[in-house]
Design a protein around this motif. Structure first.
Motif, PDB file in Angstrom:
ATOM      1  N   ALA A  37       6.845  10.396  -0.802  1.00 47.17           N
ATOM      2  CA  ALA A  37       7.295  11.720  -0.379  1.00 47.17           C
ATOM      3  C   ALA A  37       7.528  12.580  -1.620  1.00 47.17           C
ATOM      4  O   ALA A  37       7.425  12.104  -2.757  1.00 47.17           O
ATOM      5  N   GLY A  64       8.145  18.342   8.481  1.00 47.04           N
ATOM      6  CA  GLY A  64       7.823  17.481   7.347  1.00 47.04           C
ATOM      7  C   GLY A  64       8.990  16.977   6.547  1.00 47.04           C
ATOM      8  O   GLY A  64       8.826  16.131   5.661  1.00 47.04           O
ATOM      9  N   VAL A  66      12.077  14.793   5.469  1.00 48.71           N
ATOM     10  CA  VAL A  66      12.546  13.435   5.765  1.00 48.71           C
ATOM     11  C   VAL A  66      13.975  13.194   5.295  1.00 48.71           C
ATOM     12  O   VAL A  66      14.557  12.165   5.607  1.00 48.71           O
ATOM     13  N   GLN A 109       7.331  15.461   3.357  1.00 50.93           N
ATOM     14  CA  GLN A 109       6.013  14.827   3.271  1.00 50.93           C
ATOM     15  C   GLN A 109       5.150  15.462   2.190  1.00 50.93           C
ATOM     16  O   GLN A 109       4.255  14.809   1.645  1.00 50.93           O
ATOM     17  N   SER A 110       5.391  16.724   1.885  1.00 50.87           N
ATOM     18  CA  SER A 110       4.632  17.418   0.846  1.00 50.87           C
ATOM     19  C   SER A 110       5.577  18.255   0.008  1.00 50.87           C
ATOM     20  O   SER A 110       6.684  18.602   0.445  1.00 50.87           O
ATOM     21  N   ARG A 281      11.834   5.356   0.616  1.00 47.24           N
ATOM     22  CA  ARG A 281      10.412   5.365   0.273  1.00 47.24           C
ATOM     23  C   ARG A 281      10.250   5.972  -1.109  1.00 47.24           C
ATOM     24  O   ARG A 281      11.169   6.627  -1.615  1.00 47.24           O
TER      25      ARG A 281
END
Length: 782
Positions: A37, A64, A66, A109-110, A281
């Motif tokens: 991420a 997106g 997290v 996510q981006s 993550r």
């Protein structure tokens, strides 16, 4: 001297040349991990305020996203870092201390999704009075940047001072250093001439081409890939944050796109690490230039130097006071201050000395290390003061230096290593070059200066050398390649010691999980201290190979001698390294590992390990109508003992001197209230190709007087240190008045030129024969 060696002393092609030329070289920003991420940082929009609340509801609902992490989420972790004072909050706790301080991390996510979600985090602040410069910070009853003392473990946390303690100790003073010997007051009272100079060194940004970035993966163990100069020290900070043993924390630094001190110690690694810990993550964090400037910058300084000399120009006493603006957190500023105190009085015999240095907390971005490590700030005052004294007593500025400079082997600091250089000879080389092409333009001026730095840091270094079954060699070092060419130099030492081709040596660096321990990559120490460890690792490998060869040949060990790439018996039989490894292991397998260790003993017992010399000079031309300063000539002398790679030494000197010219002529971070006005690539002016001096003379002084391999000493910082004072003196001689601050921007120089009385012509450059064409006004200096 270099001709007596096969590989050391040659300008070999760098092993990373093609990778960097073609774009194949991998930097941290190029590296990803599966499932990664991306993080963006929400930063404070004020300098000093209590955090009342943080509302992240809308951000968490954004596409997106997290996770959104604040200091409140760090329970169970040690929430701060700092290798000297653990005062630096990873995320602001309770209050913010400077504009741009990290308050929250958005993970998505981006990178684009994370950036969009930043806009949705709502922070409510209660503003506090701020202190934006040292005068405000040191004023009576000034608001405190820090109300706490700081413990070094998660259990200690910070302790709030009691009312009585606050009354005694409440101050924004981060650190204080006093260095004193003799009786300077009495010596000044008896001096024939006493002169005081006050100067200002600007707030700078080191401006590495690569901004800060890191990738982190927390899985119980922690792996961080970052731009760190000192991966092992970053590992230590991260282990404390997470309460992990060192063996469970791995920090890797691939190619680093420049550091100049700004990437020393811990910077953004904890942000990426706690983000990964929080969301479960891998997380990548990439800062832009503005964010990097708010992460760390250079200590600005106000320095006053008073010197007393006798009638012959010999120094009797020097007294200095130095105040550094170190920003909101200590970082490495206490050590920068200590080094500045050691280095400000110059490479001169000073029988009576007193230097007081203070590092001050302000509500500005934190300061840390910078190329030269305190020397540029102090040298500006010391060398300018000496130039002004020479002018007052009618002495050649070269002569006053030669009359006072410490000689080879002489002590500069009591009880420390004697000077391992011939500065008088270096100065003669420098001035001869500057004299050789003097301009007759009345608005030109020449300036030069000298410095010495107690360099090398603490002498702890380890290295490994692996001789493979085909006779090729891998060397392992925890030092960092950040553009200075350490892979070339360390590989050359291996090739020289083992007698193999440089092309058959590979150097692997900067991985706390696989490479041996290296305390730092800084203080110009790699060639000397890591080089010594590499030499010892080669000697250890050779000793093992001799024993193996003796066993294979049934020959007494005393009959085996070393030759290039192998051994020879007394009868003349030779075995190469490949023959020995294959024969001893009995197959095409195996390898021999040599280990080299450096600690404070033997040649490294007396501190500092070496003195880094700076001898630099410039000739400038001033356009008095516009104030623009052009550097006509730049001269440096690299007193390096032995240049293992001469081209690399010259490149380091040119880079250092050019960086010094940036601070002298262009660079300065400017605050407009609480916010920096020029924290970007356009408004923060660094030297351009059009600013390169018309004539450049990079000279090497190789006398074999260092403790490093083949008599080498460190280089890479020294040429920068005197450039500020040299440029200031050159401009003063060109316009007839002494500036008192850097940078010498066109506006400042134009105003200085306008202050010259109409009947008084601009000062002509000195003849360097003991006479001066005109006296230069020193403005407020007396």
């Amino acid at each position: 001297m270099s001709g007596t060696r096969e590989t050391a002393g040659r300008s070999v092609q760098r092993p990373d040349f093609m990778a960097k030329l073609t774009g194949a070289a991998q930097y941290t920003v190029d590296i990803g991990m599966p499932g990664m991420a991306h993080a963006k940082i929400l930063r404070s929009d004020r300098a000093h305020a209590r955090i009342v609340s943080i509302d992240r509801t809308a951000a968490l609902d954004a596409p997106g996203v997290v996770g959104v992490i604040t200091a409140a989420d760090l329970g169970g972790l040690f929430p701060r870092f700092g290798h000297i004072v653990p005062d630096h909050s990873i995320l602001a706790e309770e209050k913010v201390r400077y504009y741009g301080e990290p308050v929250a991390i958005v993970v998505a996510q981006s990178a684009w999704a994370a950036a969009d979600a930043l806009e949705l985090v709502r922070v409510t602040y209660a503003d506090l009075p701020d202190v934006l410069d040292v005068a405000a910070a040191l004023a009576p009853h000034a608001p405190l940047v820090h109300e706490h003392t700081y413990g070094g473990t998660a259990d200690e946390s910070f302790r709030v001072l009691t009312g009585a303690e606050q009354e005694r100790a409440s101050s924004n003073l981060a650190h204080e250093v006093v260095l004193e010997w003799g009786d300077p007051d009495a010596a000044l009272a008896g001096a024939a001439t006493v002169h005081t100079t006050s100067v200002t060194f600007p707030m700078l940004y080191a401006y590495a081409m690569e901004p800060y970035n890191a990738v982190a993966s927390y899985t119980g163990d922690l792996h961080v890939i970052s731009t760190a100069q000192h991966p092992f020290m970053v590992r230590d900070d991260l282990a404390r944050v997470f309460g992990l043993p060192l063996s469970k924390v791995r920090v890797t630094s691939p190619f680093v796109g420049g550091g100049y001190g700004s990437k020393s110690y811990t910077k953004v690694e904890p942000l990426a690490a706690i983000a990964s810990w929080a969301v479960g993550r891998p997380v990548k964090l990439v800062l832009d230039v503005e964010e990097s400037i708010y992460t760390t910058r250079v200590d600005s300084a106000e320095v006053t130097m008073t010197t007393g000399v006798d009638s012959s120009g010999r120094i009797l006493a020097r007294v200095a006071d130095m105040v550094m603006d170190s920003g909101a957190y200590a970082d490495n500023s206490p050590l920068v201050l200590a080094k500045a105190v050691n280095r400000c009085f110059g490479p001169y015999r000073v029988p009576n000395l007193r230097v007081r240095g203070r590092s001050v907390y302000t509500n500005t971005s934190p300061a840390s290390s910078y190329r030269g490590f305190g020397a540029p700030q102090g040298n500006l005052a010391g060398e300018t003061n000496l130039d002004q004294i020479a002018e007052r007593i009618g002495m050649d500025p070269k002569e006053i230096r030669l009359r006072n400079v410490v000689g080879p082997g002489e002590e500069l600091l009591p009880g420390k290593r004697g000077l391992d250089a011939d500065l008088a000879a270096d100065l003669e080389m420098l001035v001869d070059s500057l004299r050789g092409a003097r301009s007759e333009d009345p608005h030109t001026g020449i300036g030069f200066g000298m410095s010495v730095s107690d360099a090398g840091a603490f002498p702890v270094s380890t290295a490994q050398v692996r001789v493979h079954v085909d006779g090729s060699v891998t060397a392992l070092s925890g030092s960092t390649e950040m553009g200075q060419g350490s892979r070339s130099v360390l590989g050359q030492i291996v090739a020289e010691e083992l007698g193999v081709e440089h092309s058959r040596v590979t150097v692997l660096q900067s991985d706390t999980g696989t490479t041996p321990y290296e305390r730092t990559t800084g203080a110009s120490r790699t060639t000397v201290l890591v080089g010594l460890a590499i030499q010892r690792a080669c000697a250890d490998a050779r000793a093992k190979l001799r024993e193996m060869a003796a066993e294979l040949l049934g020959t007494p060990i005393e009959a085996i001698t070393d030759v290039a790439g192998g051994v020879r018996t007394d009868e003349g039989k030779e075995l190469g390294f490949a023959d020995i490894v294959r024969g001893w292991f009995g197959s095409n397998a195996g390898e021999v590992t040599g280990v080299g260790l450096v600690r404070r003993d033997g040649v490294t017992q007396k501190m500092p390990p070496f003195w880094e010399v700076g001898v630099s000079g410039v000739e400038v031309r001033v356009d008095v109508e516009t104030g623009v300063v052009d550097v006509e000539q730049l001269v440096t002398v690299a007193d390096v003992g032995f240049a293992i790679n001469p081209a690399a030494v010259e490149a380091q000197d040119l880079g250092a001197a050019t960086q010094g010219l940036g601070a002298a002529l262009f660079e300065e971070l400017v605050y407009d209230g609480a916010q920096l006005a020029n924290a970007n690539v356009v408004d923060y002016r660094v030297p351009r190709m059009s600013d390169v001096p018309r004539r450049i003379d990079l000279m090497l002084a190789e006398r074999g007087d260092g403790i490093g391999p083949y008599g080498a000493k460190g280089s890479g910082e020294g040429a920068l240190n005197p450039i500020g004072a040299a440029t200031l003196a050159a401009v003063a001689r060109a316009v007839g008045r002494w500036p008192d601050r850097l940078p010498l921007t066109p506006e400042r120089v134009w105003r200085l030129s306008c202050e010259v009385a109409p009947s008084q012509p601009a000062h002509t450059a000195p003849d360097y024969d003991g006479s001066t064409a005109d006296a230069i006004s020193d403005g407020t200096q007396t």
